[in-house]
Scaffold this motif. Structure first.
Motif, PDB file in Angstrom:
ATOM      1  N   GLU A  93      -5.075   5.877  -8.329  1.00  0.00           N
ATOM      2  CA  GLU A  93      -4.351   6.586  -7.268  1.00  0.00           C
ATOM      3  C   GLU A  93      -3.691   7.832  -7.839  1.00  0.00           C
ATOM      4  N   PRO A  94      -3.311   8.772  -6.969  1.00  0.00           N
ATOM      5  CA  PRO A  94      -2.639   9.983  -7.440  1.00  0.00           C
ATOM      6  C   PRO A  94      -1.291   9.668  -8.097  1.00  0.00           C
ATOM      7  N   VAL A  95      -0.975  10.455  -9.111  1.00  0.00           N
ATOM      8  CA  VAL A  95       0.307  10.335  -9.806  1.00  0.00           C
ATOM      9  C   VAL A  95       0.990  11.690  -9.785  1.00  0.00           C
ATOM     10  N   ARG A  96       2.267  11.689  -9.450  1.00  0.00           N
ATOM     11  CA  ARG A  96       3.109  12.886  -9.550  1.00  0.00           C
ATOM     12  C   ARG A  96       4.209  12.584 -10.544  1.00  0.00           C
ATOM     13  N   LEU A  97       4.353  13.480 -11.508  1.00  0.00           N
ATOM     14  CA  LEU A  97       5.314  13.293 -12.583  1.00  0.00           C
ATOM     15  C   LEU A  97       6.331  14.427 -12.540  1.00  0.00           C
ATOM     16  N   LEU A  98       7.600  14.093 -12.418  1.00  0.00           N
ATOM     17  CA  LEU A  98       8.669  15.093 -12.420  1.00  0.00           C
ATOM     18  C   LEU A  98       9.085  15.374 -13.850  1.00  0.00           C
ATOM     19  N   LEU A 116       0.834  -1.195   0.000  1.00  0.00           N
ATOM     20  CA  LEU A 116       0.000   0.000   0.000  1.00  0.00           C
ATOM     21  C   LEU A 116       0.872   1.249   0.000  1.00  0.00           C
ATOM     22  N   HIS A 117       0.456   2.234  -0.768  1.00  0.00           N
ATOM     23  CA  HIS A 117       1.193   3.495  -0.833  1.00  0.00           C
ATOM     24  C   HIS A 117       0.216   4.614  -1.179  1.00  0.00           C
ATOM     25  N   GLU A 118       0.667   5.852  -1.012  1.00  0.00           N
ATOM     26  CA  GLU A 118      -0.217   7.009  -1.200  1.00  0.00           C
ATOM     27  C   GLU A 118      -0.329   7.456  -2.650  1.00  0.00           C
ATOM     28  N   ARG A 119       0.732   7.286  -3.417  1.00  0.00           N
ATOM     29  CA  ARG A 119       0.748   7.782  -4.797  1.00  0.00           C
ATOM     30  C   ARG A 119       1.894   7.134  -5.556  1.00  0.00           C
ATOM     31  N   THR A 120       1.899   7.337  -6.857  1.00  0.00           N
ATOM     32  CA  THR A 120       2.998   6.873  -7.700  1.00  0.00           C
ATOM     33  C   THR A 120       3.783   8.089  -8.180  1.00  0.00           C
ATOM     34  N   TRP A 121       5.089   7.993  -8.081  1.00  0.00           N
ATOM     35  CA  TRP A 121       5.993   9.016  -8.599  1.00  0.00           C
ATOM     36  C   TRP A 121       6.581   8.515  -9.908  1.00  0.00           C
ATOM     37  N   MET A 122       6.628   9.401 -10.893  1.00  0.00           N
ATOM     38  CA  MET A 122       7.212   9.064 -12.182  1.00  0.00           C
ATOM     39  C   MET A 122       8.121  10.212 -12.613  1.00  0.00           C
ATOM     40  N   CYS A 123       8.979   9.926 -13.554  1.00  0.00           N
ATOM     41  CA  CYS A 123       9.873  10.953 -14.106  1.00  0.00           C
ATOM     42  C   CYS A 123       9.724  10.945 -15.625  1.00  0.00           C
ATOM     43  N   TRP A 124       9.547  12.131 -16.196  1.00  0.00           N
ATOM     44  CA  TRP A 124       9.347  12.265 -17.627  1.00  0.00           C
ATOM     45  C   TRP A 124      10.655  11.982 -18.374  1.00  0.00           C
ATOM     46  N   PRO A 125      10.639  11.067 -19.331  1.00  0.00           N
ATOM     47  CA  PRO A 125      11.842  10.800 -20.126  1.00  0.00           C
ATOM     48  C   PRO A 125      12.040  11.929 -21.145  1.00  0.00           C
ATOM     49  N   GLU A 168      -5.819  17.356 -15.373  1.00  0.00           N
ATOM     50  CA  GLU A 168      -5.717  17.659 -13.955  1.00  0.00           C
ATOM     51  C   GLU A 168      -5.509  16.433 -13.067  1.00  0.00           C
ATOM     52  N   GLY A 169      -5.693  15.258 -13.607  1.00  0.00           N
ATOM     53  CA  GLY A 169      -5.586  14.050 -12.803  1.00  0.00           C
ATOM     54  C   GLY A 169      -4.164  13.658 -12.443  1.00  0.00           C
ATOM     55  N   ILE A 170      -3.189  14.298 -13.082  1.00  0.00           N
ATOM     56  CA  ILE A 170      -1.776  13.983 -12.830  1.00  0.00           C
ATOM     57  C   ILE A 170      -1.066  15.290 -12.495  1.00  0.00           C
ATOM     58  N   GLU A 171      -0.394  15.297 -11.362  1.00  0.00           N
ATOM     59  CA  GLU A 171       0.334  16.494 -10.939  1.00  0.00           C
ATOM     60  C   GLU A 171       1.733  16.479 -11.580  1.00  0.00           C
ATOM     61  N   VAL A 172       2.017  17.492 -12.384  1.00  0.00           N
ATOM     62  CA  VAL A 172       3.330  17.610 -13.020  1.00  0.00           C
ATOM     63  C   VAL A 172       4.145  18.622 -12.224  1.00  0.00           C
ATOM     64  N   ILE A 173       5.319  18.194 -11.790  1.00  0.00           N
ATOM     65  CA  ILE A 173       6.157  19.003 -10.905  1.00  0.00           C
ATOM     66  C   ILE A 173       7.482  19.313 -11.594  1.00  0.00           C
ATOM     67  N   GLU A 174       7.870  20.578 -11.528  1.00  0.00           N
ATOM     68  CA  GLU A 174       9.142  21.024 -12.107  1.00  0.00           C
ATOM     69  C   GLU A 174      10.299  20.492 -11.284  1.00  0.00           C
ATOM     70  N   GLU A 220      10.803  23.424 -18.781  1.00  0.00           N
ATOM     71  CA  GLU A 220      10.220  23.753 -20.085  1.00  0.00           C
ATOM     72  C   GLU A 220       9.188  22.719 -20.550  1.00  0.00           C
ATOM     73  N   GLU A 221       9.125  21.590 -19.877  1.00  0.00           N
ATOM     74  CA  GLU A 221       8.185  20.541 -20.269  1.00  0.00           C
ATOM     75  C   GLU A 221       6.906  20.531 -19.422  1.00  0.00           C
ATOM     76  N   VAL A 222       6.901  21.285 -18.338  1.00  0.00           N
ATOM     77  CA  VAL A 222       5.786  21.242 -17.394  1.00  0.00           C
ATOM     78  C   VAL A 222       4.461  21.673 -18.029  1.00  0.00           C
ATOM     79  N   ALA A 223       4.423  22.848 -18.646  1.00  0.00           N
ATOM     80  CA  ALA A 223       3.162  23.353 -19.213  1.00  0.00           C
ATOM     81  C   ALA A 223       2.594  22.433 -20.289  1.00  0.00           C
ATOM     82  N   PRO A 224       3.408  21.996 -21.259  1.00  0.00           N
ATOM     83  CA  PRO A 224       2.847  21.087 -22.269  1.00  0.00           C
ATOM     84  C   PRO A 224       2.342  19.765 -21.667  1.00  0.00           C
TER      85      PRO A 224
END
Length: 71
Positions: A45-50, A8-17, A65-71, A54-58
């Motif tokens: 579940e919530p997803v946060r994507l690093l 069990l975990h609160e969210r998934t963290w991902m990194c943009w290639p 809105e379902g995925i939080e994109v973080i700089e 310059e890639e955040v806005a696109p």
């Protein structure tokens, strides 16, 4: 603490290639696959994507809105 993927975990963290040096001509395919994976996970579940600044806005526009994109 980072739990194992099957616990069990609160969210998934991902990194943009974004590196052509790493992915070469496969970069676009890898990015498309990450979008599909992130959207599938976000149904459950919530997803946060690093991403690079310059890639955040696109990405926010593409992923919605379902995925939080973080700089």
């Amino acid at each position: 603490r980072m739990p194992a993927e099957d616990l069990l975990h609160e969210r998934t963290w991902m990194c943009w290639p974004s590196s052509e040096e790493v992915w070469g001509s496969d970069l676009k395919h890898v990015q498309d696959t990450i979008v599909d994976i992130a959207l599938a996970i976000a149904e459950f579940e919530p997803v946060r994507l690093l991403a690079r600044p310059e890639e955040v806005a696109p990405l926010r526009s593409e992923l919605g809105e379902g995925i939080e994109v973080i700089e």
